[in-house]
Design a protein around this motif. Structure first.
Motif, PDB file in Angstrom:
ATOM      1  N   CYS A  84     -42.883  30.809  21.565  1.00  0.00           N
ATOM      2  CA  CYS A  84     -43.942  29.918  21.106  1.00  0.00           C
ATOM      3  C   CYS A  84     -45.295  30.599  21.199  1.00  0.00           C
ATOM      4  O   CYS A  84     -45.570  31.317  22.164  1.00  0.00           O
ATOM      5  CB  CYS A  84     -43.954  28.639  21.932  1.00  0.00           C
ATOM      6  SG  CYS A  84     -44.991  27.371  21.155  1.00  0.00           S
ATOM      7  N   ASN A  86     -48.111  28.798  21.032  1.00  0.00           N
ATOM      8  CA  ASN A  86     -49.091  27.784  21.436  1.00  0.00           C
ATOM      9  C   ASN A  86     -49.334  27.822  22.941  1.00  0.00           C
ATOM     10  O   ASN A  86     -48.493  28.315  23.706  1.00  0.00           O
ATOM     11  CB  ASN A  86     -48.595  26.390  21.047  1.00  0.00           C
ATOM     12  CG  ASN A  86     -48.754  26.145  19.556  1.00  0.00           C
ATOM     13  OD1 ASN A  86     -49.817  26.388  18.989  1.00  0.00           O
ATOM     14  ND2 ASN A  86     -47.681  25.684  18.925  1.00  0.00           N
ATOM     15  N   CYS A  88     -49.939  25.017  24.947  1.00  0.00           N
ATOM     16  CA  CYS A  88     -49.898  23.656  25.518  1.00  0.00           C
ATOM     17  C   CYS A  88     -49.770  23.755  27.048  1.00  0.00           C
ATOM     18  O   CYS A  88     -48.754  24.246  27.558  1.00  0.00           O
ATOM     19  CB  CYS A  88     -48.725  22.876  24.947  1.00  0.00           C
ATOM     20  SG  CYS A  88     -48.541  23.049  23.167  1.00  0.00           S
ATOM     21  N   CYS A  91     -46.496  22.587  29.082  1.00  0.00           N
ATOM     22  CA  CYS A  91     -45.148  22.943  28.627  1.00  0.00           C
ATOM     23  C   CYS A  91     -44.676  24.276  29.212  1.00  0.00           C
ATOM     24  O   CYS A  91     -45.426  25.255  29.247  1.00  0.00           O
ATOM     25  CB  CYS A  91     -45.118  23.007  27.098  1.00  0.00           C
ATOM     26  SG  CYS A  91     -43.527  23.547  26.451  1.00  0.00           S
ATOM     27  N   ASN A  94     -45.057  27.395  26.985  1.00  0.00           N
ATOM     28  CA  ASN A  94     -46.429  27.836  26.751  1.00  0.00           C
ATOM     29  C   ASN A  94     -46.496  29.364  26.662  1.00  0.00           C
ATOM     30  O   ASN A  94     -45.950  30.072  27.511  1.00  0.00           O
ATOM     31  CB  ASN A  94     -47.228  27.293  27.942  1.00  0.00           C
ATOM     32  CG  ASN A  94     -48.654  27.744  28.014  1.00  0.00           C
ATOM     33  OD1 ASN A  94     -49.052  28.712  27.369  1.00  0.00           O
ATOM     34  ND2 ASN A  94     -49.412  27.027  28.814  1.00  0.00           N
ATOM     35  N   LYS A 198     -51.137  24.644  17.065  1.00  0.00           N
ATOM     36  CA  LYS A 198     -51.066  23.237  17.473  1.00  0.00           C
ATOM     37  C   LYS A 198     -52.437  22.665  17.814  1.00  0.00           C
ATOM     38  O   LYS A 198     -52.592  21.456  17.981  1.00  0.00           O
ATOM     39  CB  LYS A 198     -50.108  23.108  18.669  1.00  0.00           C
ATOM     40  CG  LYS A 198     -49.715  21.678  18.993  1.00  0.00           C
ATOM     41  CD  LYS A 198     -48.529  21.658  19.912  1.00  0.00           C
ATOM     42  CE  LYS A 198     -48.262  20.289  20.475  1.00  0.00           C
ATOM     43  NZ  LYS A 198     -47.085  20.296  21.354  1.00  0.00           N
TER      44      LYS A 198
HETATM   45  S1  SF4 Z   1     -44.951  21.870  23.588  1.00  0.00           S
HETATM   46 FE1  SF4 Z   1     -46.388  23.478  22.891  1.00  0.00          FE
HETATM   47  S2  SF4 Z   1     -45.932  25.316  24.107  1.00  0.00           S
HETATM   48 FE2  SF4 Z   1     -44.187  23.880  24.296  1.00  0.00          FE
HETATM   49  S3  SF4 Z   1     -42.739  24.550  22.721  1.00  0.00           S
HETATM   50 FE3  SF4 Z   1     -43.979  22.895  21.850  1.00  0.00          FE
HETATM   51  S4  SF4 Z   1     -45.660  23.917  20.815  1.00  0.00           S
HETATM   52 FE4  SF4 Z   1     -44.739  25.434  22.216  1.00  0.00          FE
END
Ligand code: SF4
Length: 373
Positions: A84, A86, A88, A91, A94, A198
């Motif tokens: 990923c 992103n 976040c 998470c 991340n 995101k």
């Molecule tokens: S919540 Fe955010 S960091 Fe986790 S998998 Fe989804 S997009 Fe990726």
């Protein structure tokens, strides 16, 4: 009209003020209403309704039995990738977390799917992070075509796509989409998503509408509970669900109640949600949305899931693993978050039958669509 057009008419601080101003008489009127107005819904989410949980729960239970009978539909998640881009903060996947990253090959996806099929599942939910170099629409479509023969319903919980992307995936065999806004608090959202695609709040907010426009049969939404004031979040989830049900009336809207769980990175929820608050939210949403599916995942404990079930839940996940490849190789690979209810599918079925419910593995077949077409 997309939900973004609706959303811009509301100020978060006004909703908080209206919630605080609700009185017992507002709650009584809402509990007596056959169809909830926006004001009634606010009353049921307000602190004033906290003393009426028993009555709220009974109404929610009766309405659910009336609309859905005694069935609970079962599904299982299958994680294709934990890569990923992103950030976040809440998470485990991340991009800033140092975990072992893995994307399954099509053969590995098929192996995982075969295991879930052997356990009885016919509703499958495919998940990934958001990393275009690891998983894109073509790879997802290939994975869907590969596992399609074993499942009557295939859903996605992946990165947001444009309408053409959803049409491509629908043609491959996808019929459902789940996408959580995470939080409807624009300021908090910006802070929690420091980088990556995101970060675009509005693109995410319009995602369920794009799925509806592409003709997906099921659209699932929710807020990640614990990120911001649950009452205001619950109000916007209800507003969003009702918008979708009205505009995309051929699709069924589902609402989930994901509460933040421990994950790699050690994020502490800024606005924790109690069990009593979860009950109030679930029942208020049931009264607002009598025909919507309500989903409770294995994030919650077995004890709490068993108790929440009669209040309005219509879908449960079972025996879930949140690591790519985790069904074939238990304990291997980084998980997105820790699950709490670790009962397998057979144990969940036994619990449901003890409580007087019929577990449903399959309530839909693609042949219905082909016939319509
Ligand atoms: S919540 Fe955010 S960091 Fe986790 S998998 Fe989804 S997009 Fe990726």
């Amino acid at each position: 009209m997309s939900f973004s057009d609706v959303f811009r008419n509301y100020e978060r601080s006004d909703i908080a003020d209206r919630l605080a101003a609700c009185r017992a008489t507002d709650v009584e009127r809402a509990l007596a209403a056959e169809h909830l107005s926006e004001t009634d819904f606010l009353a049921l989410l307000s602190p004033a309704a906290g003393t009426c949980l028993e009555e709220l729960a009974q109404r929610s239970h009766r309405l659910t039995r009336q609309r859905f009978g005694n069935i609970i539909q079962l599904y299982a998640p299958l994680y294709i990738s934990n890569e990923c881009g992103n950030g976040c903060r809440y998470c485990g996947f991340n991009a800033a977390n140092r975990i072992v990253r893995r994307t399954l090959s099509l053969d590995e996806v098929a192996n995982e799917a075969r295991i879930l099929h052997q356990r009885g599942f016919r509703h499958l939910l495919l998940l990934t992070g958001e990393a275009a170099g690891a998983v894109n629409n073509d790879l997802l479509a290939a994975a869907v075509r590969r596992v399609r023969p074993w499942f009557s319903s295939i859903g996605l919980e992946v990165y947001p796509m444009d309408e053409a992307g959803y049409r491509q995936l629908a043609a491959a065999g996808v019929d459902s989409l789940t996408v959580y806004q995470e939080t409807y608090d624009r300021v908090r959202y910006d802070d929690l998503h420091p980088f990556g695609p995101k970060k675009n709040f509005d693109w995410r907010l319009g995602t369920p509408d794009r799925a509806g426009a592409a003709g997906l049969r099921n659209i699932g939404i929710g807020a990640l509970l614990g990120l911001s004031d649950w009452r205001v979040e619950g109000f916007f989830v209800g507003l969003h669900a009702r918008h979708l049900a009205r505009i995309w009336w051929r699709s069924r809207v589902n609402v989930s109640f994901p509460r933040l769980r421990p994950a790699d990175g050690g994020f502490a929820p800024p606005a924790p949600v109690s069990d009593a608050a979860l009950v109030q939210l679930l029942c208020a949403l049931r009264l607002l949305l009598p025909d919507s599916g309500l989903t409770l995942s294995t994030r919650e404990s077995a004890r709490l899931r068993d108790h929440l079930l009669p209040l309005g839940i219509t879908q449960l996940s079972a025996g879930s693993c949140t690591a790519p490849g985790g069904y074939g190789h238990a304990g291997e690979g980084a998980a997105q978050f820790a699950i709490d209810d670790d009962r397998d599918a057979a144990q969940i079925c036994a619990m449901l039958q003890t409580q007087g419910y019929d577990p449903v593995w399959k309530d839909w077949d693609r042949a219905f669509l082909e016939r319509e077409g």
